[in-house]
Design an enzyme around this catalytic site. Structure first.
Site, PDB file in Angstrom:
ATOM      1  N   HIS A  24      26.524 -13.627  48.806  1.00 37.58           N
ATOM      2  CA  HIS A  24      25.172 -13.705  48.228  1.00 37.58           C
ATOM      3  C   HIS A  24      24.592 -15.109  48.258  1.00 37.58           C
ATOM      4  CE1 HIS A  24      27.800 -10.743  46.210  1.00 37.58           C
ATOM      5  NE2 HIS A  24      26.812  -9.936  46.515  1.00 37.58           N
ATOM      6  N   HIS A  50      19.659 -11.412  39.748  1.00 32.59           N
ATOM      7  CA  HIS A  50      20.555 -11.064  40.856  1.00 32.59           C
ATOM      8  C   HIS A  50      21.154 -12.352  41.415  1.00 32.59           C
ATOM      9  CE1 HIS A  50      21.968  -9.717  44.801  1.00 32.59           C
ATOM     10  NE2 HIS A  50      22.075  -8.528  44.229  1.00 32.59           N
ATOM     11  N   GLU A  88      22.019 -13.333  44.290  1.00 29.84           N
ATOM     12  CA  GLU A  88      21.376 -13.912  45.491  1.00 29.84           C
ATOM     13  C   GLU A  88      20.096 -14.661  45.110  1.00 29.84           C
ATOM     14  OE1 GLU A  88      20.461 -11.222  48.813  1.00 29.84           O
ATOM     15  OE2 GLU A  88      18.748 -12.513  49.250  1.00 29.84           O
ATOM     16  N   CYS A 131      16.300  -8.553  56.882  1.00 29.06           N
ATOM     17  CA  CYS A 131      17.660  -8.017  57.002  1.00 29.06           C
ATOM     18  C   CYS A 131      17.607  -6.659  57.689  1.00 29.06           C
ATOM     19  CB  CYS A 131      18.335  -7.899  55.641  1.00 29.06           C
ATOM     20  SG  CYS A 131      19.895  -7.018  55.809  1.00 29.06           S
ATOM     21  N   SER A 185      25.255  -3.118  42.805  1.00 32.29           N
ATOM     22  CA  SER A 185      24.831  -3.372  44.187  1.00 32.29           C
ATOM     23  C   SER A 185      23.339  -3.064  44.309  1.00 32.29           C
ATOM     24  CB  SER A 185      25.644  -2.493  45.140  1.00 32.29           C
ATOM     25  OG  SER A 185      24.963  -2.352  46.363  1.00 32.29           O
ATOM     26  N   SER A 186      22.566  -4.104  44.549  1.00 36.45           N
ATOM     27  CA  SER A 186      21.110  -3.966  44.589  1.00 36.45           C
ATOM     28  C   SER A 186      20.679  -2.990  45.686  1.00 36.45           C
ATOM     29  CB  SER A 186      20.516  -5.356  44.834  1.00 36.45           C
ATOM     30  OG  SER A 186      19.156  -5.296  45.024  1.00 36.45           O
ATOM     31  N   ASN A 187      21.255  -3.139  46.883  1.00 34.07           N
ATOM     32  CA  ASN A 187      20.795  -2.279  47.987  1.00 34.07           C
ATOM     33  C   ASN A 187      21.204  -0.823  47.772  1.00 34.07           C
ATOM     34  OD1 ASN A 187      23.072  -1.577  50.154  1.00 34.07           O
ATOM     35  ND2 ASN A 187      23.563  -3.547  49.249  1.00 34.07           N
TER      36      ASN A 187
END
Ligand code: SF4
Length: 320
Positions: free
Chosen positions: A78, A128, A130, A198, A226-228
């Site tokens: 991240h 988050h 990242e 991405c 997990s954000s995604n």
């Protein structure tokens, strides 16, 4: 005879190139420098991955102060703030950086925009890891927004030159509304081509939309942090089908299958395929299943390892 449950897998799903590289870095570091190696933060947001690496000899910490002097130190995929890099340098820790190259690219974009005198808006989710890293990589104030309403609330004069950068786990579709709001509010707005932020985020989100169209129920394999993965589940719900995020097959609730003929399964970028297999196995215990995979993008992206791990016998230098 019971009609088999259609299990339809998204393509692509699961590991992206940044996650593969990060896990590889930890495994190769253990092979080369022996356990323990220290990883700041979960290398990727998946408990199964972290536990597996822990068993091999990785030690996960949240703060560099927990790392003994001279121990091999790995930054997670991240990314980290400059203050963390600086702390590692002061402590002369030998660092392997597993920051995904696409996250590093966002850091570089942010610095470039700041240098050109623009006020930076970061599109992402507060807290988050990242986002914390990206905000700490740019030596200029950054305004964090995640919705068009937050753009409206920004206390920046409308004639200020603006540039935006985004969290990598948001797709073109996620950011579109915020970017439109920026253009509507400010006269001079610059930003990167978001379709290039991405590839993995975009491909998984496109695939889950296709999947939701042919499924009665969506199961997303991924971690709660997990954000995604969360975003994939939200897309399923937005598409109007019941959508659940599960760690693995143990979390499947038989009640979900009532009246369901077709289950769509996908996995977040940090979820290994063996967890998808465990979900299919759990479904198989409930009903006979027929597994198929939707057509989708074949990914062939690979990121190279840090030079220290590519070269035989190289040692990890202390952070500079
Ligand atoms: Fe890199 Fe994208 Fe994977 Fe994040 S989701 S690690 S940015 S490839």
């Amino acid at each position: 005879m019971t009609t088999p449950l259609q299990v339809i897998l998204a393509q692509p799903r699961g590991f992206c190139a940044g996650v593969v590289r990060a896990i590889d870095i930890v495994e190769k570091a253990i092979e080369r420098y022996s356990a323990p190696v220290y990883v700041r933060h979960e290398i990727v947001h998946n408990r199964h991955v972290v536990d597996k690496l822990r068993r091999k000899g990785a030690v996960f910490v949240e703060d560099l102060t927990e790392i003994p002097p001279g121990a091999v130190t790995i930054f997670s995929a991240h990314g980290v703030a400059r203050s963390v890099q600086e702390e590692a340098r002061l402590r002369e820790l030998p660092v392997l950086d597993a920051t995904c190259p696409l996250v590093t690219k966002v850091h570089i974009q942010g610095r470039r925009y700041a240098k050109s005198g623009r006020t930076i808006v970061l599109i992402g989710h507060a807290g988050h890891v990242e986002v914390i890293g990206t905000m700490g990589q740019v030596d200029a104030p950054m305004h964090l927004v995640s919705t068009p309403e937050e753009v409206e609330a920004l206390s920046i004069p409308v004639d200020t030159p603006i540039a935006y950068v985004t969290q990598t786990t948001l797709s073109v579709d996620d950011t579109r509304g915020v970017i439109m709001a920026l253009h509507a509010r400010f006269a001079d707005v610059e930003g990167p081509d978001v379709s290039e932020i991405c590839y993995a985020t975009q491909n998984r989100q496109t695939a889950v939309r296709d999947l939701a169209r042919v499924s009665d129920l969506l199961i997303v394999v991924g971690a709660a942090n997990s954000s995604n993965s969360n975003r994939l589940r939200e897309i399923g719900a937005e598409m109007g089908i019941p959508s659940y995020l599960v760690d693995d097959g143990d979390s499947v609730d038989p009640v979900w299958l009532d009246g369901v003929a077709a289950v769509g399964i996908t996995a977040g970028a940090s979820a290994p395929d063996e967890l998808v297999d465990s979900v299919i196995a759990a479904l198989r215990l409930l009903r006979p299943v027929r597994v198929s995979q939707l057509d989708g993008v074949e990914e062939n992206v690979e990121f190279s390892l840090p030079a220290e791990l590519r070269m035989p016998h190289a040692t990890v230098a202390a952070a500079e």
